[in-house]
Design an enzyme around this catalytic site. Sequence first.
Site, mmCIF file in Angstrom:
data_model
loop_
_atom_site.group_PDB
_atom_site.id
_atom_site.type_symbol
_atom_site.label_atom_id
_atom_site.label_comp_id
_atom_site.label_asym_id
_atom_site.label_seq_id
_atom_site.Cartn_x
_atom_site.Cartn_y
_atom_site.Cartn_z
ATOM 1 N N HIS A 57 -15.571 -1.794 7.176
ATOM 2 C CA HIS A 57 -16.729 -2.196 6.186
ATOM 3 C C HIS A 57 -17.771 -3.184 6.497
ATOM 4 C CE1 HIS A 57 -14.407 0.559 3.721
ATOM 5 N NE2 HIS A 57 -13.223 0.121 3.842
ATOM 6 N N GLY A 61 -9.918 -3.095 7.576
ATOM 7 C CA GLY A 61 -11.016 -3.359 6.273
ATOM 8 C C GLY A 61 -12.140 -4.143 6.997
ATOM 9 N N LYS A 113 0.854 -1.278 0.024
ATOM 10 C CA LYS A 113 -0.072 -0.014 -0.020
ATOM 11 C C LYS A 113 0.911 1.308 -0.060
ATOM 12 C CE LYS A 113 -2.179 -1.435 3.849
ATOM 13 N NZ LYS A 113 -2.944 -1.465 4.862
ATOM 14 N N GLY A 153 -13.076 -3.745 10.250
ATOM 15 C CA GLY A 153 -13.740 -2.863 11.330
ATOM 16 C C GLY A 153 -14.640 -1.872 10.648
ATOM 17 N N ASP A 187 5.959 0.210 13.704
ATOM 18 C CA ASP A 187 4.802 -0.212 14.240
ATOM 19 C C ASP A 187 4.669 -0.852 15.880
ATOM 20 O OD1 ASP A 187 2.240 0.030 13.025
ATOM 21 O OD2 ASP A 187 2.458 -2.043 11.976
#
Length: 393
Positions: free
Chosen positions: A324, A320, A14, A322, A143
Amino acid sequence: MIILSIDLGSSSLKVAVYELGNAGEQRLLEGGVESFGAPNATLWIRDYRDAASRETRRVLGGTTPVGALLAVIDDLGVKIAAIGHRLVYGGLAHEMPARVTRELLASLAALVPFDPLHMPGALAAIREIESVRPELPQVVCFDTAFHHKMPAVAQRLPLPRQLWTEGVRRYGFHGLSYESIVRELGEAGARGKMIVAHLGNGASLAAMQDGKPVDTTMGFSPLGGLMMGTRAGDLDPGVVLYLLRERRYTFGELDELLTLRSGLQGVSETSADMQKLLERRSNDSAAAEAVELFVYQVKKYIGALVTVLGGLDTLVFTGGIGEHAAPVRWEIAQGFAFLGVELDQKRNAAGEAVVSTEGSRVVVRVITAKENLMVARHTWTTLCQSLRRTSAS
């Protein structure tokens, strides 16, 4: 400054390009790779510089994803000034974003045994850019950094102390996602006891008090915690010992099982895609069981984190699934009516910013994670600080 933000995972890419400066932030490009790793892998880039929002697509063929990405950006006439990378693992030493140097790359290479799933590809991308575009400064953002300030008790594993000193502990992941949610909410919105559910192909939960990390579900590696798209999440260690001892699994077979063949994929035997499983579950019992187990685990872990926090003021869904999968949000929330969680059916179905009712004692939100934007922001800040230090000297 125009900054390219790269999030290269084990099976995905991404990217986004932002222009950042004292005047604000503007997204210029965004994209990714479809069918990552397959012969027909295709890079797509959406251009937001005009209202038409044009899309460019390019089959990778023999080109590396990073090579194709840099070529398309050049073709679009965008002159990037720096590149920021999301790195999943930073270990004990890396609590802050850092500019890439030879010394830093050497220290990161030593961390590969702790995260063999993500680190090799990320480091290869950094080295490739160094080779083809050496004039571009690069910054890495970790992260794990967000979780460094968790209480020691939340970081410790019940193992011999020597392993703790060697770095075998709970690190937590998805930190850039959690950081972006806290920033999006602002000081007032993040105040109180909050749980953020980052639910996607990778999934974890984080408990926060006033926006500060308290605990999280992922631990030593991104394999832990909740079941995920293809990852098993937490297991009784006896299962692993049984597979090694009785089933004679090799290390490679065990790695593949826990990383690529478990989770939603393993339970359903058909797909790691939550949307597909939701569509099939009415006439596919295995798909229904996969969804049921995912929801059950999320509820169980939320319950544990609520206990750690001593209550709950805000629940945020991101990622994704959570963002959609309205049915998943609904089914999770039904387990917390005793806490005063109450979803509005219409708001939830529409995926509005706030999906709880006016009378709900817990505010339930849906917020898009902006990890690439956080990487761009950190890159901008890190390079500005570097320039100021250079000027001062």
